[in-house]
Design an enzyme around this catalytic site. Structure first.
Site, short mmCIF file in Angstrom:
data_model
loop_
_atom_site.label_atom_id
_atom_site.label_comp_id
_atom_site.label_asym_id
_atom_site.label_seq_id
_atom_site.Cartn_x
_atom_site.Cartn_y
_atom_site.Cartn_z
CG LEU A 15 -4.63 -4.84 18.34
CD1 LEU A 15 -5.08 -6.28 18.43
CD2 LEU A 15 -3.90 -4.45 19.60
CG HIS A 16 0.87 -0.09 15.99
ND1 HIS A 16 2.04 -0.03 16.71
CD2 HIS A 16 0.03 0.82 16.57
CE1 HIS A 16 1.93 0.88 17.67
NE2 HIS A 16 0.72 1.40 17.61
CB ALA A 17 4.88 -3.56 15.93
CG ASP A 88 -0.67 3.81 19.67
OD1 ASP A 88 0.46 3.32 19.51
OD2 ASP A 88 -1.70 3.30 19.20
#
Length: 93
Positions: A15-17, A88
């Protein structure tokens, strides 16, 4: 009504940006109180992108979602789908 669900993260980079923003926005748009906790850690407000990112959630981690209010199960269905999708992979295609 309170509903709780444990979910395994499907986004290959965690859970990146970008996925955190999608998740936090959906939690905010639900109009009810939603929290997210990594493993047995302290829950944070799921509508806070900074709170979500601060958990450093990686691919394959388990998180616990809790929603409190009308339609809590439906909200968790939507949020679960966001967390189990590899955003992604979508971005690369």
């Amino acid at each position: 009504m309170t509903a709780t669900r444990t979910v395994r993260i499907g986004s290959s980079h965690g859970l990146h940006a970008r996925p955190a923003k999608l998740f936090a926005q959906a939690a905010k748009d639900s109009g009810i109180a939603v929290t997210i906790a990594k493993d047995s850690g302290k829950p944070v407000n799921a509508a806070s992108i900074l709170g979500v990112i601060s958990l450093a959630i990686e691919y394959g981690d388990y998180v616990t979602l809790t929603a409190d209010g009308d339609g809590a199960e439906g909200v968790l269905d939507t949020l679960t789908e966001l967390l189990t999708t590899d955003h992604d992979q979508d971005a690369a295609g």
